[in-house]
Design a protein around this motif. Structure first.
Motif, short mmCIF file in Angstrom:
data_model
loop_
_atom_site.label_atom_id
_atom_site.label_comp_id
_atom_site.label_asym_id
_atom_site.label_seq_id
_atom_site.Cartn_x
_atom_site.Cartn_y
_atom_site.Cartn_z
N THR A 280 0.74 -1.08 0.09
CA THR A 280 0.06 0.03 -0.08
C THR A 280 0.70 1.21 0.02
OG1 THR A 280 -1.65 -1.19 1.27
CG2 THR A 280 -1.71 1.32 1.33
N LEU A 281 1.73 1.34 0.70
CA LEU A 281 2.72 2.48 1.04
C LEU A 281 3.68 2.72 -0.12
CD1 LEU A 281 3.54 1.92 4.82
CD2 LEU A 281 1.90 3.71 3.64
N GLU A 282 3.62 1.77 -1.24
CA GLU A 282 4.33 1.83 -2.38
C GLU A 282 4.10 3.18 -3.02
OE1 GLU A 282 4.24 -1.80 -4.51
OE2 GLU A 282 5.90 -2.41 -3.23
N GLU A 283 2.58 3.54 -2.86
CA GLU A 283 2.06 4.75 -3.55
C GLU A 283 2.87 6.02 -3.07
OE1 GLU A 283 0.11 5.09 -5.72
OE2 GLU A 283 -0.78 2.89 -5.86
N VAL A 284 3.36 5.84 -1.89
CA VAL A 284 4.01 7.03 -1.11
C VAL A 284 5.41 6.95 -1.78
CG1 VAL A 284 4.79 8.01 1.02
CG2 VAL A 284 2.57 6.97 1.07
N VAL A 285 6.02 5.93 -1.76
CA VAL A 285 7.25 5.79 -2.26
C VAL A 285 7.57 6.20 -3.54
CG1 VAL A 285 9.27 4.21 -2.59
CG2 VAL A 285 7.87 3.65 -0.86
#
Length: 430
Positions: A280-285
């Protein structure tokens, strides 16, 4: 009156009367009262009735119980006198400490990690979110004697510590746990690949991605709704948002951008959850720009900022990724504090003071974000087949077409755009 613990403890349900305990080991930059308030809020978020809050100063952690024997006795007396069924420790407890405390206090005990996992188990709505929570829960339980474990093949709502229908007090079957974790990781790998394909398509499109990040309950979803006109759940509730939400927005000079609302961070976020939610946090990365939403009215705002930056580093966000801080909740400040915050924000190019609730400062934030995304735009000459209407539309959407003309079957465009967009256009046209 029953405490709720004079029956099978694994039938323990929501609505328990609880004491929240903050073992203060010293050396923390956080205010003890603010920490108790946060943990009580986490407990209330899963339907627990917080009756008592206790901060205990500890010189050295005790291997068997974390807190001292005298503190255990005093806490046990509180549990008996107030007829409590749950003690929530704002600390990471070892399995031995948890078991010994339950024996000494005569009530169920959960630690900070268990509490956060419980909330995530209730709040995850998408199939992906539930997979992530279950994986984190299994990882946490793998080394423990599980008191409220439901058979792995049984489907139920959530993966909790406070009990549920049909649960029995058994030790975790570690082989089943390992097998289940392996299956979950395979499923999440598939989700990650699918998410990567979607991201790759967006990059080819392409549209800049702006990610809202911040401490839980900082107001990210309220700001998201303000910017997009969406109706994402936005309440004064810790971890109101777990599953990522993407919406299209328009910015000055940018026809289309993607805004992402993400799960809130928290101090001492369990490592199991950081790992499980990495997809999910890959969107942030991969975001082009981050907006770090801060609750500037919170007494621990600076410490919360450090916690968020620490998690961003853990998940691999590059230091050079452009970012703004949105100092949110101006509407909660008194006049003197508000003037101080506005004056401090005015000194910095990477800070905007806003109220997502009232809308104050949001238009300025939008202008500043657009200016940052278009910073460094250069002028390029692009040639396309005259009949390529989609390509022409793409140039108008993602850049400023200064002039264009047609020579035979070829259309020539002078376009001002970001180097990154020019590269994306080259990828699009193969």
């Amino acid at each position: 009156m029953s405490t709720g613990f004079d029956r099978d403890p694994d039938e323990f349900t929501r609505g328990a009367r609880a004491v929240v305990v903050y073992p203060d080991l010293g050396g923390s930059s956080r205010d003890a009262e603010a920490r108790l308030e946060e943990t009580a809020g986490l407990a209330v978020a899963i339907g627990v009735e917080v009756v008592e809050r206790v901060a205990l100063r500890i010189r050295a952690a005790k291997p068997g119980t974390l807190i001292g024997s005298g503190q255990v006795e005093a806490l046990a007396e509180t549990v008996r006198d107030r007829e409590l069924g749950l003690a929530v420790f704002d600390a990471a407890l070892t399995p031995v400490q948890q078991r010994n405390l339950e024996t000494s206090l005569g009530c169920k005990v959960i630690d900070r990690t268990g509490l956060i996992l419980e909330i995530f188990g209730e709040r995850a709505r998408t199939a992906e979110g539930r997979l992530q929570v279950e994986l984190a829960h299994l990882d946490y339980q793998a080394g423990r004697l599980v008191r409220s474990w439901t058979h792995l093949e049984r489907q139920r709502g959530g993966f909790g510590f406070l009990g549920g229908p049909g649960e029995t007090q058994i030790e975790a079957d570690r082989r089943l746990i390992r097998d289940r974790m392996a299956r979950l990781r395979r499923e999440l790998d598939s989700v990650s690949r699918t998410r990567g394909l979607h991201r790759e398509r967006r990059q080819r499109a392409p549209w800049p991605v702006i990610a809202l990040v911040g401490y839980t309950n900082a107001g990210k979803s309220t700001l998201f709704n303000r910017l997009t006109g969406a109706d994402v759940m936005a309440e004064n509730l810790l971890f109101a948002t777990l599953d990522p939400t993407l919406r299209q927005i328009s910015l000055p000079g940018i026809d289309k951008a993607i805004l992402s609302d993400t799960v809130g961070f928290v101090s001492e976020l369990p490592t199991q959850l950081v790992a499980a939610f990495k997809a999910t946090l890959e969107e942030v990365v991969s975001a082009d720009l981050l907006i770090h939403v801060r609750d500037i009215a919170h007494p621990d705002s600076e410490a919360q900022r450090d916690d968020v930056e620490s998690v961003l580093k853990d998940i691999g966000v590059a230091e050079e990724t452009p970012r703004f801080e949105a100092w949110n909740k101006l509407d909660l400040l008194d006049a003197e504090r508000r003037d101080d915050v506005l004056a401090e924000a005015a000194k910095r190019d990477d800070v905007l003071a806003v109220s997502a609730l009232s809308g104050e400062g949001v238009d300025t934030l939008i202008d500043r974000v657009a200016a940052r995304l278009t910073l460094g735009h250069r002028r390029y000459r692009v040639t396309l087949p005259a009949a390529d209407g989609a390509g022409a539309a793409w140039l108008h959407q993602h850049g400023e077409v200064v002039e264009h003309w047609v020579e035979g079957d070829t259309a020539i465009y002078e376009v001002r755009m970001a180097p990154k967009d020019h590269e994306r256009f080259a990828v699009r046209n193969g």
